[in-house]
Design an enzyme around this catalytic site. Structure first.
Site, short mmCIF file in Angstrom:
data_model
loop_
_atom_site.label_atom_id
_atom_site.label_comp_id
_atom_site.label_asym_id
_atom_site.label_seq_id
_atom_site.Cartn_x
_atom_site.Cartn_y
_atom_site.Cartn_z
N HIS A 1 0.83 -1.21 0.00
CA HIS A 1 0.00 0.00 0.00
C HIS A 1 0.87 1.26 0.00
CE1 HIS A 1 -3.76 2.20 1.18
NE2 HIS A 1 -2.86 3.06 1.67
N GLU A 2 1.78 1.35 0.96
CA GLU A 2 2.59 2.56 1.10
C GLU A 2 3.56 2.74 -0.07
OE1 GLU A 2 1.81 4.80 3.07
OE2 GLU A 2 0.44 3.63 4.30
N HIS B 1 1.85 4.53 -2.84
CA HIS B 1 1.92 5.98 -2.63
C HIS B 1 3.30 6.51 -3.02
CE1 HIS B 1 -1.93 6.51 -0.75
NE2 HIS B 1 -1.64 5.76 0.30
N HIS C 1 3.81 6.72 -6.72
CA HIS C 1 3.02 7.83 -7.24
C HIS C 1 3.77 9.15 -7.03
CE1 HIS C 1 -1.40 9.47 -7.70
NE2 HIS C 1 -0.58 9.94 -8.61
#
Length: 597
Positions: free
Chosen positions: A388-389, A392, A395
């Site tokens: 998940h992290e 980020h 991105h």
């Protein structure tokens, strides 16, 4: 799993390197000095911007100070989060926060000044000074707010009222974080102890049923006792939103909240209506939970307990990272090679140590690189958190490396897309790899629960916000009884009749901090649905879809969120991604129900 008593015990390769921002505290202090000097220069432009050249010079200084402040603030905050008890790191953070206030005050004149210009004047400035083209998008975006900006005198009053208007949020934070005292629970040896939030989460997931019931009652006890105070606080927050929306000439508080992202009201309303049409899968899952637990009545203290036990497998951080890289192969060679390098270059702070900020996050630092904080526990939940992290982080990396400073930071609306795409690809990979039926069922349940919390619950919260704000706009009363009535009705509609509703259920509104940031939670649901749409398409192996998605990651805030998502094939205005996500959920529940071990 090893426990760490200090940061000195953690391997260097598992600690991020803040020297990538500033090699020393002395150089950080130089950054602080530079921000202060540039802030004073900006302040001197108040009333002194008379032509295109003046405007360009102001904007250049503004960007320079913003870039430097980004470094100063990141260094201080990241350092403090490694040990929140450390007085020296607290001092740096306090300095950075003071700089932020001073900078905000220094530039407060600019927005009203810009909007006081006739549009023709601004367009002429853009023609006279070609270099202003670099700032054109930001300037015209500010201009979009013109009809919602008041006179300079009124804006000054609104600015002075800002602290008072934010009081409900501050009051709730103090009640919720400082003053709340939960009831007591019984330990195994029979002694009574005061419940904590950490204990509550663990008991709800792993405790015996009587212990869960006791903890559930103890957890809600203070919220019920303070129901009238919290209701008055939330009511004030809602009325403030409504009042400001009227003053600024928005049709409603919801329209004001959607304006910044240029999201049509229909997208918000369609999210709610489509979800409620397809809520049957969530109702079915509640009955599946009731059947697996073997209970005559399903209560909310049964809602989080694990349905599949004893499948936890210890995974080292190295193994977790390797698994993640395999799972994300559909994103292509460039993505995987870049992500692989993050681990070796110490962009990640991995281990839980005393005083370290809890949870996990990514902070993209423009001109440097992303910094990812973890509290990795060498288990499967930590593997999902990692994926998940790092979504980020990638991105942030792509946007920072392909966008100029003004458009490098992506909108909150799309923030959860990249992280959830990674999680969907990971769950697909793990399900394909799972040879054990019990493990497969565990993974399905993990994703169903994530879906329930990130999508369904957030849509329910979004409808609660819509109803309560509309009541305020119609001058209808808002108090504890009203909030209870609205929340309980919504809970029944979304969760079905499998649950036996205890008294505590209708008070859940009293403990939700997101309600003090109006109309924010729906973005979790739209982001989650968008990610499922994208990940499903990526798994087909279509290279054009992969290319389009990477272009999205590189886009920052170069366009409005809905337009950026269209690059990936997601058209939220059509409702199709929401429908697809809800069908996906239904399939997950069906397979979970049918799997036997």
């Amino acid at each position: 799993m090893k426990h760490y008593n200090s940061r000195e015990e953690v391997a260097l390769k598992e600690k991020w390197n803040l020297e990538d921002i500033y090699p020393s505290k002395e150089q950080w202090e130089e950054g602080v000095k530079k921000v202060s000097e540039l802030t004073n220069q900006l302040k001197a432009y108040n009333g002194q911007i008379h032509n295109a050249s003046d405007l360009y010079q102001y904007l250049c200084i503004d960007e320079e100070v913003s870039k430097t402040f980004t470094l100063v603030s990141a260094y201080a905050r990241l350092g403090n989060d490694l040990d929140t008890r450390d007085p020296q790191s607290q001092e740096l953070l306090n300095k950075a926060e003071s700089l932020s206030f001073a900078l905000s005050e220094a530039v407060s004149f600019f927005f009203p000044y810009l909007l006081s210009l006739p549009e023709e004047t601004l367009k002429n400035y853009l023609k006279e000074e070609p270099k202003l083209a670099y700032f054109e998008k930001d300037l015209m975006e500010m201009y979009r707010y013109k009809k919602h900006v008041l006179s300079s005198e009124q804006e000054e009053i609104m600015s002075q009222m800002g602290q008072a208007m934010s009081a409900p949020n501050q009051i709730f934070r103090m009640i919720n974080n400082a003053d709340i005292k939960f009831g007591t629970i019984t330990k195994e040896d029979g002694t009574k102890v005061e419940l904590t939030r950490g204990m509550y989460t663990q008991i709800m997931r792993n405790g015996e049923r009587e212990q869960r019931k006791e903890a559930y009652i103890a957890h809600y006890e203070p919220y019920i006792q303070l129901k009238n105070s919290i209701a008055a606080t939330l009511s004030s927050a809602i009325k403030n939103n409504v009042t400001v929306s009227k003053i600024r000439h928005y049709p409603s508080a919801l329209d004001k909240a959607l304006f910044g992202d240029d999201v049509p009201r229909s997208v918000y309303e369609q999210l709610i209506s489509t979800t409620k049409k397809h809520v049957g899968g969530l109702h079915e899952y509640a009955y599946v939970r009731k059947e697996i637990l073997g209970v005559d009545e399903l209560h909310m203290y049964d809602a989080s307990v694990k349905l599949v036990e004893d499948v936890e497998q210890e995974r080292s951080f190295d193994d977790a990272y390797a698994t993640m890289l395999k799972a994300l192969a559909p994103l292509g060679k460039d993505y995987i090679e870049t992500l692989s390098s993050f681990k070796d270059q110490r962009y990640i702070d991995v281990r839980e140590t005393p005083g370290k900020m809890s949870g996990a996050y990514n902070m993209g630092v423009y001109g440097v690189h992303p910094f990812v904080l973890l509290n990795h526990q060498d288990d499967i939940n930590s593997l999902f958190t990692l994926a998940h992290e790092m979504g980020h982080a990638m991105h942030s990396h792509f946007s920072s490396n392909h966008q100029p400073f003004p458009t490098a930071r992506y909108s909150i609306f799309v923030a959860e897309v990249a992280s959830t795409v990674n999680e969907v690809l990971l769950i697909h990979h793990l399900l394909n790899e799972a040879e054990d039926v019990k493990m497969r069922k565990y993974l399905l349940n993990h994703f169903i629960e994530q879906f329930r919390g990130t999508f369904f619950t957030q849509v329910m919260f979004a409808e609660f916000e819509k109803i309560t704000h509309e009541r305020a706009e119609n001058n209808e009363p808002l108090n504890a009884d009203n909030f209870n009535e609205i929340y309980q009705q919504l809970f029944k509609e979304y969760n079905g009749d499998a649950y036996t509703l205890d008294e505590q259920v209708k008070y859940n509104w009293a403990r939700i901090p997101h309600f003090y940031r109006p109309f924010y939670v729906y973005k979790y649901a739209t982001g989650f649905a968008s990610a499922i749409h994208i990940a499903t398409a990526l798994l087909t192996g279509d290279k054009q879809i992969q290319k389009n998605y990477l272009e999205f990651l590189k886009s920052g805030s170069s366009d409005y969120p809905l337009e950026l998502l269209k690059k990936t094939g997601v058209d939220l205005a059509s409702g199709e991604p929401i429908e697809n996500a809800l069908n996906y959920f239904g399939n997950l529940v069906t397979e979970f129900k049918q799997l036997e071990y």
